[in-house]
Design an enzyme around this catalytic site. Structure first.
Site, PDB file in Angstrom:
ATOM      1  N   GLU A 113       0.812  -1.210   0.000  1.00 42.11           N
ATOM      2  CA  GLU A 113       0.000   0.000   0.000  1.00 42.11           C
ATOM      3  C   GLU A 113       0.852   1.269   0.000  1.00 42.11           C
ATOM      4  O   GLU A 113       1.838   1.372   0.718  1.00 42.11           O
ATOM      5  CB  GLU A 113      -0.932   0.000   1.213  1.00 42.11           C
ATOM      6  CG  GLU A 113      -1.938  -1.135   1.221  1.00 42.11           C
ATOM      7  CD  GLU A 113      -2.964  -1.038   0.099  1.00 42.11           C
ATOM      8  OE1 GLU A 113      -3.080   0.034  -0.515  1.00 42.11           O
ATOM      9  OE2 GLU A 113      -3.660  -2.049  -0.145  1.00 42.11           O
ATOM     10  N   CYS A 148      -8.103  -1.793   8.023  1.00 43.14           N
ATOM     11  CA  CYS A 148      -6.723  -1.822   7.514  1.00 43.14           C
ATOM     12  C   CYS A 148      -6.213  -0.404   7.279  1.00 43.14           C
ATOM     13  O   CYS A 148      -5.105  -0.044   7.693  1.00 43.14           O
ATOM     14  CB  CYS A 148      -6.648  -2.627   6.219  1.00 43.14           C
ATOM     15  SG  CYS A 148      -6.921  -4.400   6.454  1.00 43.14           S
ATOM     16  N   HIS A 176      -1.459  -5.762   1.981  1.00 48.39           N
ATOM     17  CA  HIS A 176      -2.665  -6.582   1.906  1.00 48.39           C
ATOM     18  C   HIS A 176      -2.301  -7.933   1.296  1.00 48.39           C
ATOM     19  O   HIS A 176      -1.546  -7.994   0.315  1.00 48.39           O
ATOM     20  CB  HIS A 176      -3.739  -5.906   1.047  1.00 48.39           C
ATOM     21  CG  HIS A 176      -4.679  -5.066   1.839  1.00 48.39           C
ATOM     22  ND1 HIS A 176      -4.799  -3.702   1.650  1.00 48.39           N
ATOM     23  CD2 HIS A 176      -5.552  -5.377   2.837  1.00 48.39           C
ATOM     24  CE1 HIS A 176      -5.707  -3.218   2.487  1.00 48.39           C
ATOM     25  NE2 HIS A 176      -6.180  -4.213   3.221  1.00 48.39           N
TER      26      HIS A 176
END
Length: 216
Positions: free
Chosen positions: A83, A147, A171
């Site tokens: 991310e 998250c 993830h």
């Protein structure tokens, strides 16, 4: 050097791949990470958005890690997703474990709209993952659920308390047992492949962090 690795408990009575992977790493580090075994601390975060806020602050104040890597489950993904940023927004399409469904609340009031990851992804990391036949990509949207919340909160804490801290989030796809028990049509990644991916990512960043420190 201190490294904090976190996953999540399930939002329901099922399984959460991030919890299973983090517990597996805590119990048995891959060979690549065993040289860091004294430095790595693993923690499972609560699936309650309001409890999570307090637990994040308490954990960071107590551990004060040099590197943080959060892990979250992403059903529908067929590869590891690194991310790029977290945003200051909670908008839950599905309830959390406690039944909370915030619809547009900030994670931290009067704080920046977003933070970029402070664990930059270099091309060398993708090369290492590809050499192990592990599919991976950079993701630009961490969602608006738990998250994203933990990623944002850790980045915000770091900005205020420890700007030199390195913060990232990954993830991971669900695991085969979740396909069997819950989501028969979803892509998945075997546990050992996911463990190897996390080991490669952590080793890459730990090595780079130590090299930078040595140069300083």
């Amino acid at each position: 050097m201190k490294i904090l690795l976190t996953g999540f408990e399930p939002n329901d009575d099922g399984l959460n791949a991030s919890e299973i992977v983090v517990r597996s790493l805590n119990d048995d580090l891959p060979t690549l990470l065993r040289k860091y075994h004294h430095d790595i601390h693993c923690k499972i975060m609560p699936g309650d958005t309001y409890a999570l806020s307090q637990v994040v602050d308490e954990t960071l104040s107590q551990d004060s890690p040099d590197i943080y890597l959060g892990i979250g489950q992403a059903r529908g993904y067929n590869r590891i997703a690194l991310e790029r940023m977290a945003k200051n927004l909670r908008y839950f399409v599905t309830p959390d474990r406690a039944g909370n469904t915030p619809k547009g609340e900030p994670i931290v009031p009067n704080a920046p709209l977003a933070y970029l990851s402070s664990l930059p992804v270099q091309s060398g990391l993708f090369s290492r993952l590809e050499q192990h036949l592990i599919p991976a990509r950079i993701a630009n949207d961490c969602g608006t659920h738990l998250c994203n919340q933990v990623f944002y909160q850790v980045l915000h804490w770091s900005a205020l308390q420890r700007p030199e801290m390195r913060v990232g989030f990954v993830h991971i796809p669900i695991l085969p047992e979740q396909v069997i028990q819950q989501w028969p049509d979803s892509p998945f990644m075997p546990l050992e492949m996911t463990r190897t991916a996390i080991a490669l990512i952590l080793d890459h960043h730990i090595s780079n962090d130590r090299s930078t420190t040595a140069l300083d």
